[in-house]
Design a protein around this motif. Structure first.
Motif, PDB file in Angstrom:
ATOM      1  N   UNK A  46      90.459   1.612 119.241  1.00  0.00           N
ATOM      2  CA  UNK A  46      89.034   1.597 119.434  1.00  0.00           C
ATOM      3  C   UNK A  46      88.395   2.506 118.395  1.00  0.00           C
ATOM      4  N   UNK A  47      87.302   2.056 117.839  1.00  0.00           N
ATOM      5  CA  UNK A  47      86.606   2.850 116.838  1.00  0.00           C
ATOM      6  C   UNK A  47      86.005   4.105 117.470  1.00  0.00           C
ATOM      7  N   UNK A  48      85.971   5.206 116.725  1.00  0.00           N
ATOM      8  CA  UNK A  48      85.492   6.471 117.304  1.00  0.00           C
ATOM      9  C   UNK A  48      84.055   6.409 117.830  1.00  0.00           C
ATOM     10  N   UNK A  49      83.197   5.645 117.192  1.00  0.00           N
ATOM     11  CA  UNK A  49      81.805   5.616 117.643  1.00  0.00           C
ATOM     12  C   UNK A  49      81.635   4.897 118.985  1.00  0.00           C
TER      13      UNK A  49
ATOM     14  N   UNK B 114      83.998   5.276 121.486  1.00  0.00           N
ATOM     15  CA  UNK B 114      84.990   5.929 122.338  1.00  0.00           C
ATOM     16  C   UNK B 114      84.497   6.155 123.771  1.00  0.00           C
ATOM     17  N   UNK B 115      83.357   6.756 123.962  1.00  0.00           N
ATOM     18  CA  UNK B 115      82.867   7.061 125.299  1.00  0.00           C
ATOM     19  C   UNK B 115      81.573   6.312 125.607  1.00  0.00           C
ATOM     20  N   UNK B 116      81.343   5.229 124.914  1.00  0.00           N
ATOM     21  CA  UNK B 116      80.134   4.444 125.142  1.00  0.00           C
ATOM     22  C   UNK B 116      80.272   3.637 126.430  1.00  0.00           C
ATOM     23  N   UNK B 117      79.201   3.550 127.201  1.00  0.00           N
ATOM     24  CA  UNK B 117      79.222   2.767 128.433  1.00  0.00           C
ATOM     25  C   UNK B 117      78.806   1.327 128.209  1.00  0.00           C
ATOM     26  N   UNK B 118      78.204   1.038 127.073  1.00  0.00           N
ATOM     27  CA  UNK B 118      77.776  -0.318 126.783  1.00  0.00           C
ATOM     28  C   UNK B 118      77.858  -0.544 125.279  1.00  0.00           C
TER      29      UNK B 118
END
Length: 136
Positions: free
Chosen positions: A1-4, A6-10
């Motif tokens: 998964x790309x770092x940007x 990583x913790x995105x919800x959408x």
């Protein structure tokens, strides 16, 4: 998964790709379109073929469904997503025999359903509901 991500919800961030109004317009538009199209096809069928649609004909498809179509519907309903995932899981765990025995165990239910359906058809050939079958 790309770092940007990583913790995105959408995937779209905090913005939705379509507004709520556009969503309602799509749902209601497709609903209206298919309702009008179905009504037009029934009207054309009545004018061209002179056939009258009754609830009996609608519920039983005019009693014209053959054995092959019935069998394919049963198999299609039996092999839904969870069955496919579980059979592949058994094949991964136990090899080819795992998938075979998983399917063999479930096949008994399909065969029993077929026998039961034949007996019900003999005893109550015009039944549509469980209450009509019990009364026969």
């Amino acid at each position: 998964m790309l770092p940007q991500y990583q913790h995105a919800t959408s995937f779209f961030g905090n913005e939705t790709p379509l507004s709520e109004g556009v969503g309602y317009a799509i749902v209601l538009g497709f609903g209206a379109f298919f309702s009008i199209m179905t009504t037009a096809l029934v009207y054309l069928d009545r004018k061209a073929n002179g056939s009258e649609q009754t609830s009996e004909q609608f519920n039983t498809a005019g009693r014209s469904v053959k054995t092959g179509l019935t069998a394919s519907v049963i198999v299609a309903q039996w092999t839904w997503a969870a069955t496919l995932l579980q059979s592949s899981n058994k094949a991964w765990t136990y090899g080819v025999s795992g998938a075979y025995w998983y399917a063999a165990g479930a096949s008994i239910q399909v065969l029993l359903f077929g026998v039961l359906a034949i007996e019900i058809k003999r005893k109550a050939p015009t039944a549509h509901t469980v209450c009509e079958m019990v009364r026969a």
